[in-house]
Design an enzyme around this catalytic site. Structure first.
Site, mmCIF file in Angstrom:
data_model
loop_
_atom_site.group_PDB
_atom_site.id
_atom_site.type_symbol
_atom_site.label_atom_id
_atom_site.label_comp_id
_atom_site.label_asym_id
_atom_site.label_seq_id
_atom_site.Cartn_x
_atom_site.Cartn_y
_atom_site.Cartn_z
ATOM 1 N N HIS A 266 0.710 -1.172 -0.025
ATOM 2 C CA HIS A 266 -0.036 -0.091 -0.069
ATOM 3 C C HIS A 266 0.822 1.284 0.053
ATOM 4 O O HIS A 266 2.198 0.998 0.112
ATOM 5 C CB HIS A 266 -0.969 -0.126 1.084
ATOM 6 C CG HIS A 266 -2.129 -0.775 1.119
ATOM 7 N ND1 HIS A 266 -3.058 -0.594 0.088
ATOM 8 C CD2 HIS A 266 -2.330 -1.934 1.767
ATOM 9 C CE1 HIS A 266 -4.074 -1.718 0.161
ATOM 10 N NE2 HIS A 266 -3.599 -2.356 1.229
ATOM 11 N N ILE B 292 1.849 3.367 2.131
ATOM 12 C CA ILE B 292 3.010 3.435 2.987
ATOM 13 C C ILE B 292 4.197 2.524 2.885
ATOM 14 O O ILE B 292 5.171 2.863 2.931
ATOM 15 C CB ILE B 292 2.460 3.009 4.762
ATOM 16 C CG1 ILE B 292 3.487 3.387 5.710
ATOM 17 C CG2 ILE B 292 2.043 1.568 4.493
ATOM 18 C CD1 ILE B 292 2.568 3.177 7.075
ATOM 19 N N ASP C 213 -0.179 7.366 -3.131
ATOM 20 C CA ASP C 213 -1.453 7.185 -4.225
ATOM 21 C C ASP C 213 -1.671 8.032 -5.054
ATOM 22 O O ASP C 213 -2.078 8.079 -6.290
ATOM 23 C CB ASP C 213 -2.846 6.978 -3.026
ATOM 24 C CG ASP C 213 -2.823 5.358 -2.665
ATOM 25 O OD1 ASP C 213 -1.945 4.447 -2.911
ATOM 26 O OD2 ASP C 213 -3.422 4.988 -1.764
#
Length: 382
Positions: free
Chosen positions: A132, A134, A162
């Site tokens: 993800h 992070i 993102d």
């Protein structure tokens, strides 16, 4: 369908529904006038968008297709036949196994720009590993410098990976490929990796490191909250102000706004004085409420502003005057950006129901009513 307003009016985009970065890229394109058709799952209640009024689904039509069937794959390819851009956010190799990878699409439409959004990229040791935002910003070098001295790194929401290093980078890459197509007449694959994008966002930081201007650890440098003249401070009402008085003239205005004695205030660029100066600034700020300080700074170059919550930001006078936020389907949300003087973007349309435009889009593809009913009965479409 009538052309939309904006500099990308007439551009046709096919979006394979996903989460966060790829939809954000398509939102940018749709905001600027592109005609985006999002392909959602055909099974009701089993799509990847988690809530009905998602701003990242605004401004485009939705068609529900079961891409696990040969008929569904053919419909996706048929949509791509007449498109300029196709965007997907699957793990590497997934689109190929589905039958809608770059080779399959380019065999039918060689002018199409094929945008791919992943965390680690289409190749490399981590290409197929789960992750993800992070994780991506972690290995890019973008996460480690963010935070206060002596404390762990602070997660900057999922803005760096993102959205900044992901969706925005993909949209830029797609537009660059479209520009190149004007010369070559050919489409190409745009491999947008959030690791690559987050790393790109740290370009200036690498210059500071190389020159010795970023010599301290996390939270000990000028732009990471280490400098007392570039940080946030708590006010008397438990709210916060942001201070960015780097230049001498701006620092002079801030000293006046805070009611400090210039003769007794340490030189702000002297790093040895930073601990003492931070205490002085914090105590001065804490004597006022946030809005009192903002009012005192009005009309000056003190570089002192309120730290607003996402709920407060739309009501700020500057944002109101600029129409930085717009009402879309009853929800205040950021307006399209940037702005264009000759071909301004219109107000985005609210998100459409998942698969709600299936019949209309298929009819435009030349599928007659009987064919649509047959596809629906077979579970190929919503």
């Amino acid at each position: 369908m009538a052309k939309k307003a904006g500099p990308l009016s007439g551009l046709k985009v096919v979006e394979l529904a996903g989460l966060a970065p790829a939809p954000f890229a398509c939102t940018i394109l749709a905001d600027l006038g592109a005609e985006v058709v999002r392909i959602d799952r055909a099974t009701p209640g089993n799509d990847v968008i988690g809530f009905p009024n998602d701003p990242l689904a605004r401004g485009r039509r939705s068609i529900g297709i079961n891409t696990k069937t040969p008929e569904g794959v053919e419909l996706v390819l048929k949509l791509a036949d007449d498109a300029d851009v196709l965007i997907e956010g699957f793990r590497p190799g997934v689109a190929e196994r589905m039958g809608i990878g770059p080779e399959q699409v380019h065999a039918r439409n060689p002018r199409l720009v094929y945008g791919r959004m992943t965390g680690y990229g289409q190749d490399g040791p981590l290409a197929t590993v789960a992750g993800h935002d992070i994780n991506y910003i972690g290995i890019s070098g973008a996460l480690e410098p963010i935070g206060h001295a002596g404390q762990r790194p602070v997660v900057p929401l999922n803005l760096v990976g993102d959205f900044g290093g992901g969706g925005l980078l993909l949209a830029m890459g797609v537009l660059a490929a479209l520009f190149e197509r004007q010369t070559s007449g050919k489409g190409q694959v745009v491999d947008a990796s959030m690791v690559d994008g987050a790393a790109l966002l740290t370009t200036s930081l690498h210059g500071l490191l190389d020159s010795g201007l970023w010599s301290g650890g996390r939270g000990e440098n000028m732009l990471d909250g280490g400098a007392p003249f570039y940080d946030t401070y708590e006010t008397a009402d438990g709210k916060y102000v942001a201070i960015g008085a780097i230049e001498m003239r701006f620092w002079g205005d801030l000293v006046k706004v805070l009611g400090l004695d210039p003769e007794e205030t340490p030189v702000h660029v002297d790093k040895n004085e930073w601990p003492k100066l931070r205490k002085i600034v914090a105590e001065a700020v804490a004597k006022h409420t946030r809005d009192e300080l903002v009012a005192k700074a009005e009309g000056t170059d003190a570089c002192l502003t309120a730290v607003l919550s996402p709920k407060e930001a739309p009501s700020h006078p500057h944002n109101v005057a600029r129409k930085t936020f717009v009402d879309v389907g009853g929800m205040l949300q950021p307006a399209p950006a940037p702005r264009f003087d000759r071909t301004p973007a219109g107000t985005p349309e609210p998100p459409r129901p998942k698969g709600g435009d299936t019949t209309e889009v298929l009819a435009e593809l030349g599928v007659d009513a009987e064919g649509i009913e047959r596809l629906r009965a077979a579970g190929t479409i919503a």
